[in-house]
Write a protein that holds these residues in place. Sequence first.
Motif, PDB file in Angstrom:
ATOM      1  N   PHE A 146       3.429 -11.124  24.839  1.00 32.13           N
ATOM      2  CA  PHE A 146       2.939 -10.687  23.531  1.00 32.13           C
ATOM      3  C   PHE A 146       1.982  -9.521  23.703  1.00 32.13           C
ATOM      4  CE2 PHE A 146      -0.627 -11.044  20.437  1.00 32.13           C
ATOM      5  CZ  PHE A 146       0.051 -10.548  19.336  1.00 32.13           C
ATOM      6  N   ASN A 147       2.325  -8.382  23.078  1.00 23.55           N
ATOM      7  CA  ASN A 147       1.480  -7.191  23.111  1.00 23.55           C
ATOM      8  C   ASN A 147       0.834  -6.998  21.746  1.00 23.55           C
ATOM      9  OD1 ASN A 147       0.269  -4.720  23.377  1.00 23.55           O
ATOM     10  ND2 ASN A 147       1.997  -3.743  24.399  1.00 23.55           N
ATOM     11  N   GLU A 148      -0.444  -7.347  21.669  1.00 22.01           N
ATOM     12  CA  GLU A 148      -1.156  -7.336  20.391  1.00 22.01           C
ATOM     13  C   GLU A 148      -1.176  -5.957  19.737  1.00 22.01           C
ATOM     14  OE1 GLU A 148      -5.414  -8.980  18.562  1.00 22.01           O
ATOM     15  OE2 GLU A 148      -5.180  -8.640  20.732  1.00 22.01           O
ATOM     16  N   VAL A 149      -1.184  -4.903  20.549  1.00 19.74           N
ATOM     17  CA  VAL A 149      -1.243  -3.535  20.018  1.00 19.74           C
ATOM     18  C   VAL A 149      -0.061  -3.239  19.096  1.00 19.74           C
ATOM     19  CG1 VAL A 149      -1.191  -1.085  20.656  1.00 19.74           C
ATOM     20  CG2 VAL A 149      -2.568  -2.684  21.989  1.00 19.74           C
ATOM     21  N   ASN A 150       1.090  -3.829  19.401  1.00 23.95           N
ATOM     22  CA  ASN A 150       2.297  -3.561  18.614  1.00 23.95           C
ATOM     23  C   ASN A 150       2.481  -4.512  17.436  1.00 23.95           C
ATOM     24  OD1 ASN A 150       2.935  -1.527  20.392  1.00 23.95           O
ATOM     25  ND2 ASN A 150       4.335  -2.769  21.622  1.00 23.95           N
ATOM     26  N   CYS A 151       1.589  -5.476  17.286  1.00 21.40           N
ATOM     27  CA  CYS A 151       1.761  -6.521  16.272  1.00 21.40           C
ATOM     28  C   CYS A 151       1.212  -6.092  14.912  1.00 21.40           C
ATOM     29  CB  CYS A 151       1.078  -7.807  16.735  1.00 21.40           C
ATOM     30  SG  CYS A 151       1.278  -9.189  15.584  1.00 21.40           S
ATOM     31  N   SER A 211       1.162  -8.461  12.419  1.00 19.40           N
ATOM     32  CA  SER A 211       0.824  -9.766  11.820  1.00 19.40           C
ATOM     33  C   SER A 211       1.699 -10.077  10.608  1.00 19.40           C
ATOM     34  CB  SER A 211      -0.661  -9.800  11.428  1.00 19.40           C
ATOM     35  OG  SER A 211      -1.479  -9.631  12.570  1.00 19.40           O
ATOM     36  N   CYS A 212       2.984  -9.736  10.724  1.00 22.64           N
ATOM     37  CA  CYS A 212       3.904  -9.974   9.606  1.00 22.64           C
ATOM     38  C   CYS A 212       4.225 -11.457   9.432  1.00 22.64           C
ATOM     39  CB  CYS A 212       5.186  -9.171   9.785  1.00 22.64           C
ATOM     40  SG  CYS A 212       6.213  -9.715  11.193  1.00 22.64           S
ATOM     41  N   GLY A 213       4.085 -12.243  10.487  1.00 22.78           N
ATOM     42  CA  GLY A 213       4.296 -13.679  10.401  1.00 22.78           C
ATOM     43  C   GLY A 213       5.729 -14.150  10.588  1.00 22.78           C
ATOM     44  N   LYS A 214       6.659 -13.220  10.811  1.00 25.27           N
ATOM     45  CA  LYS A 214       8.062 -13.623  10.960  1.00 25.27           C
ATOM     46  C   LYS A 214       8.277 -14.507  12.188  1.00 25.27           C
ATOM     47  CE  LYS A 214      10.064  -9.611   8.595  1.00 25.27           C
ATOM     48  NZ  LYS A 214      10.932  -8.403   8.750  1.00 25.27           N
ATOM     49  N   CYS A 215       7.569 -14.180  13.275  1.00 26.08           N
ATOM     50  CA  CYS A 215       7.734 -14.958  14.509  1.00 26.08           C
ATOM     51  C   CYS A 215       7.295 -16.402  14.304  1.00 26.08           C
ATOM     52  CB  CYS A 215       6.958 -14.314  15.653  1.00 26.08           C
ATOM     53  SG  CYS A 215       5.190 -14.105  15.333  1.00 26.08           S
ATOM     54  N   GLU A 216       6.227 -16.587  13.533  1.00 33.94           N
ATOM     55  CA  GLU A 216       5.699 -17.925  13.282  1.00 33.94           C
ATOM     56  C   GLU A 216       6.723 -18.776  12.536  1.00 33.94           C
ATOM     57  OE1 GLU A 216       1.419 -19.790  11.923  1.00 33.94           O
ATOM     58  OE2 GLU A 216       2.153 -18.001  10.889  1.00 33.94           O
ATOM     59  N   LYS A 217       7.434 -18.153  11.610  1.00 37.36           N
ATOM     60  CA  LYS A 217       8.449 -18.872  10.836  1.00 37.36           C
ATOM     61  C   LYS A 217       9.668 -19.205  11.693  1.00 37.36           C
ATOM     62  CE  LYS A 217       7.041 -16.651   6.511  1.00 37.36           C
ATOM     63  NZ  LYS A 217       7.421 -15.667   5.455  1.00 37.36           N
ATOM     64  N   LEU A 218       9.985 -18.322  12.644  1.00 39.40           N
ATOM     65  CA  LEU A 218      11.159 -18.522  13.488  1.00 39.40           C
ATOM     66  C   LEU A 218      10.941 -19.579  14.569  1.00 39.40           C
ATOM     67  CD1 LEU A 218      12.377 -14.843  14.028  1.00 39.40           C
ATOM     68  CD2 LEU A 218      13.676 -16.661  12.918  1.00 39.40           C
ATOM     69  N   CYS A 219       9.705 -19.781  14.978  1.00 31.95           N
ATOM     70  CA  CYS A 219       9.424 -20.650  16.117  1.00 31.95           C
ATOM     71  C   CYS A 219       9.546 -22.127  15.735  1.00 31.95           C
ATOM     72  CB  CYS A 219       8.023 -20.382  16.671  1.00 31.95           C
ATOM     73  SG  CYS A 219       7.649 -21.393  18.127  1.00 31.95           S
ATOM     74  N   LYS A 220      10.543 -22.796  16.293  1.00 31.04           N
ATOM     75  CA  LYS A 220      10.783 -24.209  16.001  1.00 31.04           C
ATOM     76  C   LYS A 220       9.835 -25.130  16.754  1.00 31.04           C
ATOM     77  CE  LYS A 220      15.659 -23.185  15.265  1.00 31.04           C
ATOM     78  NZ  LYS A 220      17.016 -23.231  15.848  1.00 31.04           N
ATOM     79  N   GLU A 221       9.139 -24.579  17.756  1.00 25.98           N
ATOM     80  CA  GLU A 221       8.223 -25.387  18.562  1.00 25.98           C
ATOM     81  C   GLU A 221       6.785 -25.306  18.066  1.00 25.98           C
ATOM     82  OE1 GLU A 221       9.604 -27.217  20.939  1.00 25.98           O
ATOM     83  OE2 GLU A 221      11.541 -26.311  20.431  1.00 25.98           O
ATOM     84  N   CYS A 251      11.854 -16.099  18.714  1.00 26.41           N
ATOM     85  CA  CYS A 251      10.810 -15.428  17.928  1.00 26.41           C
ATOM     86  C   CYS A 251      10.874 -13.909  18.032  1.00 26.41           C
ATOM     87  CB  CYS A 251       9.427 -15.906  18.356  1.00 26.41           C
ATOM     88  SG  CYS A 251       9.066 -15.609  20.096  1.00 26.41           S
ATOM     89  N   ILE A 252      11.596 -13.376  19.020  1.00 28.60           N
ATOM     90  CA  ILE A 252      11.635 -11.925  19.184  1.00 28.60           C
ATOM     91  C   ILE A 252      12.703 -11.263  18.313  1.00 28.60           C
ATOM     92  CG2 ILE A 252      10.844 -12.196  21.560  1.00 28.60           C
ATOM     93  CD1 ILE A 252      13.599 -11.401  22.512  1.00 28.60           C
ATOM     94  N   GLU A 253      13.559 -12.074  17.684  1.00 27.42           N
ATOM     95  CA  GLU A 253      14.716 -11.535  16.975  1.00 27.42           C
ATOM     96  C   GLU A 253      14.335 -10.566  15.856  1.00 27.42           C
ATOM     97  OE1 GLU A 253      17.189 -14.742  15.705  1.00 27.42           O
ATOM     98  OE2 GLU A 253      17.509 -15.493  17.746  1.00 27.42           O
ATOM     99  N   ASP A 254      13.268 -10.875  15.112  1.00 26.64           N
ATOM    100  CA  ASP A 254      12.858 -10.012  14.003  1.00 26.64           C
ATOM    101  C   ASP A 254      11.580  -9.239  14.303  1.00 26.64           C
ATOM    102  OD1 ASP A 254      14.990 -10.593  12.372  1.00 26.64           O
ATOM    103  OD2 ASP A 254      14.017 -12.309  11.410  1.00 26.64           O
ATOM    104  N   CYS A 255      11.203  -9.179  15.575  1.00 24.29           N
ATOM    105  CA  CYS A 255       9.980  -8.450  15.941  1.00 24.29           C
ATOM    106  C   CYS A 255      10.344  -6.986  16.212  1.00 24.29           C
ATOM    107  CB  CYS A 255       9.338  -9.083  17.177  1.00 24.29           C
ATOM    108  SG  CYS A 255       7.701  -8.402  17.547  1.00 24.29           S
ATOM    109  N   TYR A 256      10.481  -6.222  15.120  1.00 21.21           N
ATOM    110  CA  TYR A 256      11.004  -4.858  15.243  1.00 21.21           C
ATOM    111  C   TYR A 256      10.025  -3.921  15.949  1.00 21.21           C
ATOM    112  CZ  TYR A 256       8.025  -3.583  11.271  1.00 21.21           C
ATOM    113  OH  TYR A 256       6.944  -3.360  10.444  1.00 21.21           O
ATOM    114  N   ARG A 257       8.754  -4.260  15.997  1.00 20.76           N
ATOM    115  CA  ARG A 257       7.767  -3.416  16.671  1.00 20.76           C
ATOM    116  C   ARG A 257       7.673  -3.697  18.169  1.00 20.76           C
ATOM    117  NH1 ARG A 257       3.517  -1.095  13.794  1.00 20.76           N
ATOM    118  NH2 ARG A 257       2.874  -0.380  15.869  1.00 20.76           N
TER     119      ARG A 257
END
Length: 310
Positions: free
Chosen positions: A58-63, A65-75, A97-103
């Motif tokens: 996880f590279n915070e500089v590119n984030c 905070s759209c929240g898409k990864c949080e919704k995708l993560c089943k764990e 979780c990386i599927e919709d992380c366009y940044r």
Amino acid sequence: MINNDINYNEHGRVFNIQRFSVNDGPGVRTIVFLKGCPLSCRWCSNPESQHEYSELMFNEVNCTSCGKCEKLCKENAIDFGSKYRIDREKCINCGECIEDCYRGALVMSGENMTVDEVINEVKKDETQFRHSNGGITLSGGEPLMQPEFALEVLKMSKSKGWNTTIETTGFTSKEVINKVIPWVDLVLLDIKSMDSDKHLEYVGQRNEIILENAKRISDLGVNMIIRVPVIPGFNGDLKSIKKIAEFAKELKMVKEMHILPYHRLGVNKYSCIGREYKMGKDIKTPDDEFIEELKQIVEKVGVKCNIGAV
């Protein structure tokens, strides 16, 4: 008798393929970085290489905070309130979780590849190899942690006439050395300290296996370059470097030693995988004058010395 049969479908885990290197063997090189390392050097500039499994970064500089990864993560492993964003105890490194992380804030380090897939990538640089007498370099991590995969890649590379080089810690079994190293033209062997207790403290393992394998590789008649990362507080002194040079001089296939000044490249990767950088913030790169002094010490022992980068 050497077995020339090649298993094109042998799988390995690769975390990077780097092109146009000129510092990791003769000529122009393509470096294939394999996952997994038995050592845990405090200054490691590729900490994502240490685990054998694929690892979420996880590279915070590119984030954003759209929240898409949080919704995708089943764990439920994504935690926006935590320091490193990912709960490593919950994360199974599935990569969903990386599927919709366009940044590209979330990326997976480590990809399963066959020998055939690796060679098809590397052969894109075949023209450069022919013009420069270059070839393929296996690195890591520790490529000998995946000995079957490394062996098949090397066999395939040799069949194409490429120079083969391996960057290794030498921390492996004698059986692996005897099986893999005959397919290598040049071994770049790390020797970090002759002091086994200090080696254990800073590297996570004692050094006896490494020193034994250095002698074993030399006895196999394979050319070696000894590489020494110069780390302040660990081996960054005249006595330590001289002892390594004296050991290198005893190895009949070593014609050269490289001293590699400590640097802080790769420090940002530690937070990306949720870890602290154990060297701290106060350790500085040794100055040029001191490194030149170390070089002279090595050459006085009778070993050719070059200065490079870790």
